[in-house]
Design a protein around this motif. Structure first.
Motif, PDB file in Angstrom:
ATOM      1  N   ASN A   1       0.779  -1.164   0.153  1.00 34.38           N
ATOM      2  CA  ASN A   1       0.030   0.067   0.072  1.00 34.38           C
ATOM      3  C   ASN A   1       0.856   1.215  -0.032  1.00 34.38           C
ATOM      4  N   GLU A   2       0.409   2.151  -1.118  1.00 34.24           N
ATOM      5  CA  GLU A   2       1.371   3.256  -1.054  1.00 34.24           C
ATOM      6  C   GLU A   2       1.326   4.038   0.316  1.00 34.24           C
ATOM      7  N   ARG A   3       0.442   4.106   0.998  1.00 32.98           N
ATOM      8  CA  ARG A   3       0.332   4.702   2.363  1.00 32.98           C
ATOM      9  C   ARG A   3       1.595   4.287   3.377  1.00 32.98           C
ATOM     10  N   TYR A   4       1.917   3.225   2.862  1.00 31.41           N
ATOM     11  CA  TYR A   4       3.146   2.353   3.978  1.00 31.41           C
ATOM     12  C   TYR A   4       4.287   2.293   3.355  1.00 31.41           C
ATOM     13  N   GLN A   5       4.399   3.320   2.395  1.00 36.34           N
ATOM     14  CA  GLN A   5       5.755   3.042   1.520  1.00 36.34           C
ATOM     15  C   GLN A   5       7.021   2.954   2.596  1.00 36.34           C
ATOM     16  N   GLY A   6       7.865   2.177   2.204  1.00 36.68           N
ATOM     17  CA  GLY A   6       9.258   1.959   3.019  1.00 36.68           C
ATOM     18  C   GLY A   6       8.756   1.075   4.149  1.00 36.68           C
ATOM     19  N   LEU A   7       7.543   0.564   4.418  1.00 37.03           N
ATOM     20  CA  LEU A   7       7.695  -0.513   5.653  1.00 37.03           C
ATOM     21  C   LEU A   7       7.338  -1.710   4.912  1.00 37.03           C
ATOM     22  N   ASN A   8       8.062  -2.777   5.533  1.00 34.74           N
ATOM     23  CA  ASN A   8       7.832  -4.345   5.203  1.00 34.74           C
ATOM     24  C   ASN A   8       7.928  -5.133   6.242  1.00 34.74           C
ATOM     25  N   ARG A   9       7.586  -6.352   5.915  1.00 34.07           N
ATOM     26  CA  ARG A   9       7.714  -7.475   7.087  1.00 34.07           C
ATOM     27  C   ARG A   9       8.815  -7.259   8.083  1.00 34.07           C
TER      28      ARG A   9
END
Lengths: 604, 604
Positions: free
Chosen positions: B27-35
């Motif tokens: 989701n674009e909103r959470y760019q830069g976040l991953n597991r």
């Protein structure tokens, strides 16, 4: 403000209309007693409870017990009513007056006890334990022991305790390690540590007589090597005078969730090598004697649960009638409507009806057991004696566990009736809940009681005892069928009874099969549906009495009361029995999942 | 000692295996976040909770709050973790970083919150309320109000409260009497008294922003005349600096059964005539705004209940594995048998399995709601947005009430697992039970929630929301049918769903008939079976995931965990659903007894 402890009208109903207690006056044993005398006693008990015991309920909780200079101090407010209790002779109500008792029938004593224990069993514990200790000595002691101890215990001049639990043993009494080494004078030197000893020490009486389970040197392992000893706090000389302290000390008090006024003690026996004990009964037969006191204690717990439930229910009912909040549901769209007492709200009525059903049912259950004990003691007929004793034995684990569970649950519902106020210490119900929780834990947890029911009680005398239980209920079902108003309730109770019989057979069969562990995994739910059955029976019985009275139409002033009995039974049959039926199906599924679960799957 | 707060393995299962949380990284909103980032955050949250929050649980209870010189002092031990909490930025996890939030997805924030709230929601309350106040200002405030308050609230620089309850009004919010008189400068002078205000005052932050419901002079009666005001404890100048105190004082603290570290305040507004408030949103539309905060608070309560239940269950599971007592049932006749950990006893296993079922089910339920909120916020599709919002609205009263009830019940079972030790303050479970009880009372009692469900929620959008709830469950039933091991469970859940649908129609019909009061008399039991349905759905869903993983046979090391999921669902279907079925029958009887009972028949 209405009644805050046991409901007088309901107690009279149970005594004189359900159990016809006036029959007791015809018994030679109770010569000189009659209904008038009974009523006088109960009026006094009630007045004393309201005036002296109810007011110290909250204060005892706030102040609690404390250990100072090696002695336990009870809340100050306990001192005066304790002295009055003895002065007014409210103890050992059913015992022989020559032994220090009051010579009352069990039913009447039960009613008096309900008043006296109801609002404050943290206080009542200091009075009740002595009787249990005394009874064991009366039953198993030598003549010398009896004359030294029994009267002093029955009159509460001295207090008593029951010392079973040890840190490592817990419910597994046979694992206890307290030792007894014989002395040359016939006494024993006791050494060991006990925990969770209710009223193990206090400053209310000049002496405390401990009944201690210990193992004589060289005795067999397990319960077969456990003996019972009399261990006074202060040694007692042969002439009955007090001697030196006996090396039994309280080493700590448990901080608990509730019953803060009751001292739960860790006790050290013989820490200086000077604890003198006297064998009570035969060596290695201590469990048999202790079982008598444990059964008495279990029945006492069922009374505590009833008392606390009744108090919580009456407070909630009073509150619901007085607390004005929200419009009547019929007036939800009428902005000019006034607010009404919350007893008008359907959900509050459901909670009150639910509480009433359980409190009424538990009360009848407790008095039924008292009546069985009465008949067991007095009956000349050996079969009748056996029948009554069997019923008491069968129902003891149920009344202890079920009343504890639903007494606590009544407190939960009472808090819910108060809403946020229920959580506040200014109101009594949060304390009642905290106090009530102990009843499911002490004198044998639910799990221990359910094992007793399944492993020992259900199959007593090849099922004859269970059959006589069924017969009792069938009598009430037949009686109910005579009234049109009760016919459908009678059908519901009848069906429940048939289902319970089938379930009992299935449980018993499984418990004796290679899969026996599955039966024990579901033994607590089994005890629970057994208890539902008893409630249904008691409430239908009450409804029978009420329907017959209404038929006579004599006392119109009691219309609401009698109709309330029928409505309560109806509520239970319509809303609880379908759930009981579901519970029985659930048990019959004998789910193996709890046993098959890998231990690693439980928690972290 | 195993885990004592939320079970990490289970949280990961729910996040990544049940709800596939990795989709969020797309989701674009959470760019830069991953597991990897998610895991890092959760590892930190967990470490912080174990190191700083778990140790102050008991101390906060013992020390409690106190009112000194007109200010509430929190337990000393709360100060350091509160400062660390802010320093490490654990607040407003899902809000925009520009507003002071952390920009995390709801699912991940929920997992972090479970760690942070779990063992100590008395402490967590001081942190959470500010978010709710800030959110209302973000949604309904003017630009000036937003820039003055929101960031300070989201960052916990300032704390917040929600001031609804008044002594005479209670749950009937429309009856409140606090008044607001307009001043010439556009502000209002507020006068009134509020009670039961959670964290109403304390010494943790330099300011507290109160959201106050009051009635503007001349406003209509009832909820239609209620407005919402921002009332700072210390006045805030236009440049954001602090001014003089604002005549809002704490006049008393409630002594409670539990959550002793949480200040439950009586508050006086304008006792000196100098309480300045600012209208938030439109006049007379205060309830609409407040409902947003109330719904958030209700969901927060469901998390508190989960946290406390999980903590109680894990303690009980650890205790059962460590506490050695009694022989294995198979060795009852073998006197040489050694004692075993109590987890080996069938009754203890039943309790642990029962607790596990509810804790697992409640966790999945809480995370499901979080995922719905996530999808509601992010969905571009208006139908999907509506569907998710509808599910949250429908399920809010259920998750609040059901988790509260069974969270408390898990504490009861945990105490029972400990036996007598459960009643002792030295062990944690008695405190957990005392703390848990509040969750059924605040933010709307069970009765209030059940009315919301029956009167407003069930019929939303002509039943379309209820239908989409049914569809969700049918999806899981279909998935379960693909696995032989789950087929009979799928049938049981399917039957329960059909029965619930029929019951919902019967309830809805009755609620709109002249006998509508009967439906409301049974609304709490109705909510309860609705909750059972949700548990069955969640546990079957978990079992589907586990069965599929086991089919892959990839991670043998997790065998016990996955098989445990299937056993838990099996246990629920075999032992709880038959009772649910009985409960539904009970409700369908629509017993009129509670309504027909004469008031005089209730109590004294």
């Amino acid at each position: 403000m209405g009644q805050q402890i046991a409901d007088r009208r309901d107690i009279e109903f149970v005594l004189y209309e359900q159990f016809d207690a006036e029959y007791l006056a015809n018994n030679e044993r109770y010569q000189g007693l009659n209904r008038k005398a009974f009523d006088l006693i109960l009026t006094e008990a009630r007045a004393f409870a309201i005036k002296e015991l109810l007011p110290i309920m909250a204060e005892g909780d706030r102040q609690g017990v404390r250990l100072e200079d090696g002695t336990v101090k009870v809340p100050d407010c306990f001192k005066k009513p304790f002295a009055q209790f003895i002065e007014n002779e409210w103890m050992s109500l059913t015992e022989d007056p020559e032994m220090g008792g009051q010579g009352l029938p069990h039913l009447i004593a039960t009613a008096a006890t309900e008043y006296l224990v109801g609002p404050n069993f943290a206080f009542a514990g200091y009075l009740g334990m002595g009787h249990g200790t005394g009874k064991m000595i009366e039953l198993y002691g030598t003549e010398a022991q009896k004359s030294l101890f029994v009267k002093n215990l029955y009159t509460c001049k001295w207090a008593g305790t029951m010392m079973l639990t040890e840190p490592e043993a817990g419910s597994d009494v046979g694992a206890l390690t307290t030792t007894a080494v014989p002395n040359e004078d016939g006494s024993y030197s006791i050494t060991g540590n006990k925990i969770f000893i209710t009223v193990g020490d206090h400053d209310l009486t000049e002496n405390i007589i401990h009944a201690v389970l210990a193992r004589i040197e060289g005795a067999p392992a397990g319960t077969a090597g456990v003996s019972l000893f009399i261990v006074p706090k202060i040694r007692v000389n042969e002439d009955g005078s007090l001697g030196i302290p006996n090396d039994v000390i309280c080493t700590g008090l448990e901080e608990k969730m509730g019953i803060h006024g009751s001292a739960t003690c860790s006790m050290a026996l013989g820490s200086k090598g000077q604890c003198q004990g006297f064998l009570l009964g035969e060596a290695n037969k201590g469990m048999r004697a202790m079982f008598h006191m444990m059964n008495e204690a279990r029945l006492a717990v069922s009374m505590q649960s009833l008392g606390i439930a009744s108090t919580a229910y009456l407070h909630a009912a009073n509150y619901a009638k007085e607390r004005v909040q929200g419009r009547d549901l019929s007036d939800m769209l009428n902005k000019d409507a006034v607010s009404v007492p919350i007893v008008r709200h359907p959900d509050v009525r459901r909670m009150l009806t639910w509480m009433k059903a359980y409190v009424d049912g538990m009360r009848s259950f407790v008095y039924f057991i008292a009546d069985c004990i009465e008949k067991e003691e007095n009956s000349q007929d050996i079969e009748e004696h056996k029948r009554c004793k069997g019923l008491v034995d069968l129902l003891t684990p149920i009344i202890k566990t079920y009343n504890a569970k639903y007494g606590f649950e009544v407190c939960v519902q009472a808090i819910q009736t108060y809403g946020g106020y229920g959580y506040i210490r200014e109101y009594p119900v949060e304390q009642l809940l905290r106090d009530a929780k102990i009843t499911s834990l002490y004198e044998g947890t639910d799990g221990v009681q359910a094992m007793d029911l399944l492993a020992r009680k259900i199959g007593m005398e090849q099922g004859a005892v269970f059959q006589s239980f069924i017969k009792e209920i069938n009598n009430v079902i037949d009686r109910a069928r005579k009234s049109d108003a009760l016919a459908s309730m009678a059908d519901a109770v009848d069906q429940c009874l048939k289902d319970l019989s089938n379930l009992a057979i299935a449980m018993g069969t499984t418990a004796m099969s290679p899969d026996f562990k599955i039966a024990f995994a579901h033994s607590v739910p089994f005890l629970d549906v057994f208890g539902d059955m008893v409630m249904a029976w008691m409430l239908l019985w009450r409804a029978c009495v009420a329907a017959e009275k209404l038929g006579e139409m004599a006392k119109k002033k009691d219309l609401a009361f009698y109709e309330g009995q029928i409505k309560t039974a109806q509520f239970f049959c319509e809303t609880v029995l379908p759930v009981t039926e579901g519970r029985m199906k659930s048990i019959k599924n004998f789910s193996p999942a709890p046993l098959e679960m890998d231990e690693a799957a439980f928690g972290g």
